[in-house]
Design an enzyme around this catalytic site. Structure first.
Site, short mmCIF file in Angstrom:
data_model
loop_
_atom_site.label_atom_id
_atom_site.label_comp_id
_atom_site.label_asym_id
_atom_site.label_seq_id
_atom_site.Cartn_x
_atom_site.Cartn_y
_atom_site.Cartn_z
N SER A 131 69.38 32.39 27.22
CA SER A 131 68.82 33.49 27.11
C SER A 131 69.66 35.03 27.04
O SER A 131 70.53 34.80 28.02
CB SER A 131 67.76 33.33 27.40
N TYR A 151 63.18 32.45 35.50
CA TYR A 151 63.52 32.02 34.65
C TYR A 151 65.10 32.91 34.67
O TYR A 151 66.09 31.82 33.85
CB TYR A 151 63.01 32.59 33.61
P1 NAD Z 1 58.25 27.04 22.80
O1 NAD Z 1 56.90 26.88 23.45
O2 NAD Z 1 57.87 27.59 20.67
O3 NAD Z 1 58.54 25.55 22.89
C1 NAD Z 1 58.83 24.70 23.72
C2 NAD Z 1 59.25 23.58 23.70
O4 NAD Z 1 59.60 22.72 24.50
C3 NAD Z 1 57.57 22.59 23.29
O5 NAD Z 1 57.69 22.30 22.43
C4 NAD Z 1 56.98 22.44 24.51
O6 NAD Z 1 56.62 21.19 24.50
C5 NAD Z 1 58.43 22.04 25.23
N1 NAD Z 1 58.79 21.76 26.56
C6 NAD Z 1 58.50 22.05 27.49
N2 NAD Z 1 58.77 21.31 28.45
C7 NAD Z 1 58.60 20.48 28.56
C8 NAD Z 1 59.72 19.04 28.54
N3 NAD Z 1 59.51 19.20 30.29
N4 NAD Z 1 60.48 18.18 27.88
C9 NAD Z 1 60.55 18.40 26.85
N5 NAD Z 1 59.71 19.59 26.11
C10 NAD Z 1 59.76 20.43 26.52
O7 NAD Z 1 59.18 27.97 23.28
P2 NAD Z 1 60.46 28.60 22.49
O8 NAD Z 1 60.31 29.62 22.19
O9 NAD Z 1 60.76 28.14 21.14
O10 NAD Z 1 61.75 28.50 23.34
C11 NAD Z 1 62.54 27.17 23.29
C12 NAD Z 1 64.17 28.10 24.22
O11 NAD Z 1 64.49 29.14 24.05
C13 NAD Z 1 63.63 27.72 25.63
O12 NAD Z 1 64.77 27.47 26.28
C14 NAD Z 1 63.32 29.17 25.83
O13 NAD Z 1 63.60 29.95 27.23
C15 NAD Z 1 64.26 29.60 24.83
N6 NAD Z 1 64.43 30.54 24.77
C16 NAD Z 1 63.63 31.35 23.88
C17 NAD Z 1 63.42 33.29 23.70
C18 NAD Z 1 61.88 34.05 22.42
O14 NAD Z 1 61.81 34.82 22.88
N7 NAD Z 1 61.25 32.70 22.34
C19 NAD Z 1 64.29 33.91 23.76
C20 NAD Z 1 65.24 33.50 24.40
C21 NAD Z 1 65.06 32.10 25.26
#
Ligand code: NAD
Length: 262
Positions: free
Chosen positions: A145, A158
């Site tokens: 991130s 985080y």
């Molecule tokens: P999201 O909530 O849409 O998806 C996250 C997924 O992870 C879900 O399907 C959930 O069931 C799964 N998950 C949660 N805990 C879990 C576990 N213990 N084992 C297996 N799966 C698990 O979120 P997203 O925005 O798609 O985030 C995905 C990644 O991207 C994360 O690591 C997040 O920190 C990172 N990220 C997201 C953003 C953003 O703006 N959306 C920005 C930077 C980083």
């Protein structure tokens, strides 16, 4: 060729939603066989079936809580049993918890670190073992991130986890090189996935500002153009890294953030 993942086998964790789903779809579109790993098997299966039907490619759904060594190893074993190898891991599963440090619940702190940091360790370890055993080499891509390189208020767990992942990716680069395994961190800015949508009212309440201010000031205030990053931006970056043919980029972080953090 750029972004060539044809014939590659890729495990994507947290692939039932958001960025993980977008990455898995993009890989399948470009000829990879994808493994949808997520907490809930029926949700993972639905995504695997959708991708299989859309791109006419083999997929596999596995129930994998990335904090469980047993489930991680079982999911990676099931991948090798079906496809014979694992070429790419995208360690993407994650959650967010918003609270000031002084009010941060210790259980929630530990859970967040467990998923992001221990989950990435467990999945990387299991996949690297297979990549070494099968002598295929491979690519480990970790979803960091902008919080891998800078902090924000109310996101201490985080920020700590995502900073730690940057170090872990560099460790993989050092140890993986002799086995043809490279690693990268993708550092997205804000993408409107369920994870971020949930955060908007939470940040507004914690910071005492409106939801519109959270979006315009907190999330997009440091971008060059006031725009959200998209799932497709991240999926294209993952495709580029997964298909990159040499070790030249190993250990590096790519910020995909409309200018945040530069
Ligand atoms: P999201 O909530 O849409 O998806 C996250 C997924 O992870 C879900 O399907 C959930 O069931 C799964 N998950 C949660 N805990 C879990 C576990 N213990 N084992 C297996 N799966 C698990 O979120 P997203 O925005 O798609 O985030 C995905 C990644 O991207 C994360 O690591 C997040 O920190 C990172 N990220 C997201 C953003 C953003 O703006 N959306 C920005 C930077 C980083």
């Amino acid at each position: 060729m750029i972004g060539n993942v044809k014939g590659k086998v890729a495990i994507v964790t947290g692939a039932a939603s958001g960025l993980g789903k977008g990455v898995a779809e993009k890989f399948a579109e470009h000829g990879a066989q994808v493994v949808i790993a997520d907490l809930n098997l029926s949700q993972a299966q639905a995504v695997a079936d959708e991708i299989k039907a859309k791109y006419n490619t083999e997929t596999l759904a596995v129930a994998m809580d990335v904090t469980s060594e047993e489930q991680v190893n079982a999911g990676v074993d099931a991948t090798v049993a079906k496809f014979g190898k694992v070429d790419v891991l995208v360690s993407n599963a994650g959650i967010q918890t918003i609270a000031p440090i002084v009010d941060f619940d210790f259980g929630k702190w530990k859970k967040l670190l467990d998923i992001h940091l221990n989950g990435t360790f467990l999945t990387s370890k299991a996949c690297m073992q297979k990549m070494i055993e099968k002598k295929t080499g491979g690519r480990i891509i970790v979803m960091g991130s902008i919080h891998s390189i800078e902090a924000s208020k109310n996101k201490s767990a985080y920020v700590a986890a995502k900073h730690a992942l940057l170090g872990f990716v560099r460790s993989i680069a050092k140890e993986g090189a002799e086995h043809g395994i490279s690693s990268n961190l993708i550092a997205p800015g804000f993408v409107l996935t369920p994870l971020v949508q949930k955060q908007i009212p939470e940040q507004a309440a914690t910071l005492g500002i409106s939801e519109d201010e959270v979006v315009k000031k907190v999330m997009l205030g440091d971008t060059v153009d006031g725009e959200f990053t998209t799932v497709d931006d991240i999926a294209n970056t993952a495709l580029f890294l997964a298909g990159f043919e040499t070790n030249a980029l190993t250990g590096q972080t790519l910020l995909v953030s409309h200018g945040i953090g530069m």
